[in-house]
Design an enzyme around this catalytic site. Structure first.
Site, mmCIF file in Angstrom:
data_model
loop_
_atom_site.group_PDB
_atom_site.id
_atom_site.type_symbol
_atom_site.label_atom_id
_atom_site.label_comp_id
_atom_site.label_asym_id
_atom_site.label_seq_id
_atom_site.Cartn_x
_atom_site.Cartn_y
_atom_site.Cartn_z
ATOM 1 N N ASN A 139 0.816 -1.219 0.000
ATOM 2 C CA ASN A 139 0.000 0.000 0.000
ATOM 3 C C ASN A 139 0.849 1.268 0.000
ATOM 4 O O ASN A 139 0.549 2.221 -0.724
ATOM 5 C CB ASN A 139 -0.947 0.004 1.211
ATOM 6 C CG ASN A 139 -1.867 -1.199 1.200
ATOM 7 O OD1 ASN A 139 -1.956 -1.903 0.198
ATOM 8 N ND2 ASN A 139 -2.542 -1.447 2.303
ATOM 9 N N THR A 161 -14.632 39.644 -31.035
ATOM 10 C CA THR A 161 -15.483 39.215 -29.925
ATOM 11 C C THR A 161 -16.726 38.638 -30.605
ATOM 12 O O THR A 161 -17.148 39.152 -31.652
ATOM 13 C CB THR A 161 -15.884 40.370 -28.984
ATOM 14 O OG1 THR A 161 -16.679 41.303 -29.717
ATOM 15 C CG2 THR A 161 -14.673 41.098 -28.422
ATOM 16 N N HIS A 162 -17.269 37.591 -30.048
ATOM 17 C CA HIS A 162 -18.386 36.862 -30.669
ATOM 18 C C HIS A 162 -18.017 36.377 -32.079
ATOM 19 O O HIS A 162 -18.905 36.224 -32.930
ATOM 20 C CB HIS A 162 -19.661 37.716 -30.756
ATOM 21 C CG HIS A 162 -20.054 38.373 -29.469
ATOM 22 N ND1 HIS A 162 -20.945 37.810 -28.579
ATOM 23 C CD2 HIS A 162 -19.647 39.534 -28.908
ATOM 24 C CE1 HIS A 162 -21.080 38.615 -27.528
ATOM 25 N NE2 HIS A 162 -20.292 39.660 -27.700
ATOM 26 N N LYS A 191 -7.862 19.423 -51.667
ATOM 27 C CA LYS A 191 -7.955 19.675 -50.224
ATOM 28 C C LYS A 191 -6.619 19.682 -49.498
ATOM 29 O O LYS A 191 -5.733 18.900 -49.808
ATOM 30 C CB LYS A 191 -8.840 18.601 -49.553
ATOM 31 C CG LYS A 191 -10.307 18.665 -49.901
ATOM 32 C CD LYS A 191 -10.974 19.963 -49.463
ATOM 33 C CE LYS A 191 -11.036 20.156 -47.962
ATOM 34 N NZ LYS A 191 -12.007 19.255 -47.335
ATOM 35 N N ASN A 231 -6.165 19.745 -45.467
ATOM 36 C CA ASN A 231 -6.953 19.806 -44.230
ATOM 37 C C ASN A 231 -6.060 19.996 -42.998
ATOM 38 O O ASN A 231 -5.012 19.362 -42.886
ATOM 39 C CB ASN A 231 -7.759 18.518 -44.072
ATOM 40 C CG ASN A 231 -8.756 18.331 -45.201
ATOM 41 O OD1 ASN A 231 -9.359 19.294 -45.669
ATOM 42 N ND2 ASN A 231 -8.919 17.097 -45.654
ATOM 43 N N TYR A 288 -6.198 1.643 1.875
ATOM 44 C CA TYR A 288 -6.008 1.247 0.483
ATOM 45 C C TYR A 288 -7.214 0.434 0.040
ATOM 46 O O TYR A 288 -7.680 -0.448 0.753
ATOM 47 C CB TYR A 288 -4.724 0.407 0.317
ATOM 48 C CG TYR A 288 -4.563 -0.077 -1.110
ATOM 49 C CD1 TYR A 288 -4.007 0.743 -2.086
ATOM 50 C CD2 TYR A 288 -5.029 -1.336 -1.493
ATOM 51 C CE1 TYR A 288 -3.897 0.320 -3.401
ATOM 52 C CE2 TYR A 288 -4.922 -1.768 -2.805
ATOM 53 C CZ TYR A 288 -4.365 -0.935 -3.752
ATOM 54 O OH TYR A 288 -4.268 -1.343 -5.056
ATOM 55 N N GLN A 304 -5.881 1.097 -7.681
ATOM 56 C CA GLN A 304 -4.976 0.599 -8.722
ATOM 57 C C GLN A 304 -5.249 1.300 -10.057
ATOM 58 O O GLN A 304 -4.373 1.406 -10.903
ATOM 59 C CB GLN A 304 -5.182 -0.908 -8.873
ATOM 60 C CG GLN A 304 -4.413 -1.535 -9.998
ATOM 61 C CD GLN A 304 -4.459 -3.052 -9.910
ATOM 62 O OE1 GLN A 304 -3.928 -3.643 -8.987
ATOM 63 N NE2 GLN A 304 -5.134 -3.681 -10.854
ATOM 64 N N LYS A 320 -3.288 4.791 -12.078
ATOM 65 C CA LYS A 320 -2.116 4.977 -12.937
ATOM 66 C C LYS A 320 -2.434 5.173 -14.431
ATOM 67 O O LYS A 320 -1.860 6.079 -15.043
ATOM 68 C CB LYS A 320 -1.132 3.820 -12.709
ATOM 69 C CG LYS A 320 -0.422 3.936 -11.341
ATOM 70 C CD LYS A 320 0.417 2.742 -10.985
ATOM 71 C CE LYS A 320 -0.363 1.547 -10.505
ATOM 72 N NZ LYS A 320 -1.210 1.797 -9.304
HETATM 73 N N1 ARG Z 1 -0.971 -3.263 -7.954
HETATM 74 C C1 ARG Z 1 -1.651 -2.570 -6.897
HETATM 75 C C2 ARG Z 1 -1.949 -1.138 -7.290
HETATM 76 O O1 ARG Z 1 -1.542 -0.726 -8.298
HETATM 77 C C3 ARG Z 1 -0.793 -2.519 -5.692
HETATM 78 C C4 ARG Z 1 -1.115 -3.651 -4.829
HETATM 79 C C5 ARG Z 1 -1.703 -3.263 -3.562
HETATM 80 N N2 ARG Z 1 -2.564 -4.314 -3.310
HETATM 81 C C6 ARG Z 1 -2.847 -4.743 -2.118
HETATM 82 N N3 ARG Z 1 -3.610 -5.744 -2.036
HETATM 83 N N4 ARG Z 1 -2.414 -4.140 -1.068
HETATM 84 O O2 ARG Z 1 -2.618 -0.436 -6.584
#
Ligand code: ARG
Length: 510
Positions: A110, A155-156, A283, A285, A317, A322, A325
């Site tokens: 975590n 403007t506009h 054309k 474009n 957590y 997850q 990302k």
């Molecule tokens: N791969 C997980 C994430 O990207 C991290 C793992 C955390 N999982 C857990 N059971 N504590 O968040």
């Protein structure tokens, strides 16, 4: 193959469940960040005597091997191990045996995952900043080139007043400067150290969070364990900043799209940033500008995706997190490629200065100036002058004429009770003079635009220096971690290896 967390499980994971949850592709981007985090954590465990010098040496030997392989692109992440953290730990234990099993002491995935994410994200933020600074430089050069290029401001989307093209460009310089500031603010909330939060509540092991903070190049300890593992608002702040940045870029794109139409004809996109039609041979474009405009929607979508994920997730957590990302990685890629596209288009743009000048004089863009002139020269209330010039415009339109017909305008003004000479009128309505007379702070006059270009350059230099300093401090932290790890592997006691920089004090907490 048993999962590293598999002690309490009797059945293996269903392959569909594994496929649904694994994050190998996404995590592979932060493999080196994970290894760095583990090196720093191990050094801290050694320095705090939570693992022995011998175990530390073995752990670091294995981690440096993994780091080398990762740098050479030879470290393969295995899907069965679900994520980067489990992959690194399994490889480590495979190489150095039981000592590898001590690395995860006083650490949880975590706090580990959010440490990696923050380290990786801060790098992405700096990459975006660098691209934005390059675009700003191009805009400043464009503005400087066009301080005397007269065009019409809208403007506009209707003719409003004459301006210089440099004035138009400096509007974007100032807009994008705020985007730069927002990115720096996002960096500041990102670059704090959650490592040491453990699963959520800290740990009874005598860890020292200042050591990992320094080794990982964080600016401060992110103090509260439960907050540290739960919070992703730094990512929302970044994606918010990127959504706003993209909305600003899409305005540039939109203007270039319609300025390059036959109807406007004020600019021509270079062939290099245009595309043809499969059926219409004539054309050309503005596809790159259109894509930039269109992809802004994706940036908004990524922000919504993250905010929706965060809504209602309780503290602690939760696996939902997850999903933080992909939008961060995608948002950064999108911003970087869009900034590059905007820069390329502006660098290669052909400006039709004659057409711009023609539009500036046509269609009553100088009417405000005439009203202002009557205020000054005849000491009339502005509202009265507004009415007089409005009537004049209406009469000229009815006669199919414009303010460029000075002789007719003079006669019509006379009918409206205002006596002006043709010379006076010609002088008042000369667009170059009009533009140059708007010298109020932030006005379109040459001297104001030039001043704003100079000021913009100075601010940009300061941003750039700040960015260089941050990059250098991250680079130095990475180098120091490697130096300490290598020294320990070579047999030096960890405390000695941590010298001469030692452990920073007092603790900075944010
Ligand atoms: N791969 C997980 C994430 O990207 C991290 C793992 C955390 N999982 C857990 N059971 N504590 O968040």
């Amino acid at each position: 193959m048993k999962n590293l967390w598999g002690g309490r499980f009797r059945e293996p994971m269903d392959p569909t469940a594994l496929a649904y949850s694994e994050t190998i592709a996404v995590d592979s981007e932060m493999l080196l960040d994970d290894v760095w985090g583990s090196e720093a954590h191990a050094i801290m465990l050694g320095a705090c005597r939570i693992v022995t010098g011998d175990d530390l040496r073995q752990i670091l030997t294995g981690l440096l091997d993994i780091e080398r392989e990762a740098r050479e692109g030879r470290f393969v992440l295995n899907v069965e191990d679900e994520d980067v953290h489990m992959n690194v730990e399994r490889h480590l234990t495979g190489r150095v045996g039981a000592a590898g099993g001590r690395l995860h002491t006083a650490r949880s995935r975590n706090d580990q995952v959010i440490t990696d994410t923050r380290v990786h994200t801060r790098g992405l933020i700096m990459d975006i900043e660098a691209e934005l600074i390059e675009l700003q430089k191009v805009l400043l050069a464009f503005a400087e080139r066009h301080v005397d290029t007269i065009t019409v401001g809208y403007t506009h989307t209707q003719h409003a007043q004459p301006i210089s093209l440099g004035f138009w460009a400096t509007a974007y310089v100032q807009m994008l400067m705020r985007d730069l500031t927002r990115l720096v603010q996002a960096y500041e909330v990102t670059n704090v150290n959650p490592l040491g939060a453990g699963a959520m509540s800290g740990t009874a092991f005598p860890i020292d969070r200042r050591i990992t903070t320094a080794l990982l190049g964080f600016d401060a300890v992110q103090e509260h364990g439960l907050d540290a593992v739960s919070s992703r608002d730094f990512a929302a702040q970044l994606l918010g900043a990127l959504a706003i940045l993209m909305s600003n870029l899409s305005k540039i794109a939109e203007e270039l799209v319609y300025w390059s139409t036959y109807e406007y004809g004020t600019v021509q996109m270079s062939d290099a940033f245009s595309m043809g039609s499969s059926i219409m041979p004539q054309k050309k474009n503005p596809c790159i500008a259109e894509l930039l405009r269109g992809r802004t929607g994706r940036a908004y979508g990524l922000l919504m995706e993250l905010l929706t994920n965060l809504k209602g997730t309780p503290t602690g957590y939760n696996r939902d997190l997850q999903e933080d990302k992909p939008p961060i990685w995608q948002g950064a890629r999108l911003a970087i490629s869009s900034l590059g596209a905007a820069r390329g288009m502006l660098q290669t743009l052909r400006v039709d200065e004659a057409r711009m000048r023609q539009l500036a004089g046509a269609n009553f863009a100088t009417a405000t100036e005439l009203a202002d002139h009557l205020v000054r020269a005849r000491d009339l209330p502005f509202r009265e002058c507004h009415r007089i010039v409005g009537r004049l415009v209406s009469e000229l339109i009815a006669a199919g004429s414009s303010l460029e017909d000075v002789a007719r305008a003079r006669v019509l003004l006379g009918d409206l009770g205002v006596d002006v000479s043709e010379d006076e009128l010609r002088d008042v309505l000369a667009v170059e003079r009009v533009v140059d007379s708007h010298r109020s702070t932030g006005g379109t006059a040459r001297e104001e635009v030039t001043r704003m270009v100079v000021a913009g350059r100075a601010r940009l230099d300061a941003h750039e220096q700040g960015l260089v300093a941050r990059r250098e401090s991250v680079r130095a932290a990475r180098a120091r971690t490697s130096r300490v790890a290598e020294a320990v592997v070579a047999g030096r006691p960890v405390h000695e290896a941590l010298e001469p920089d030692g452990v920073p004090s007092p603790e900075v907490v944010r």
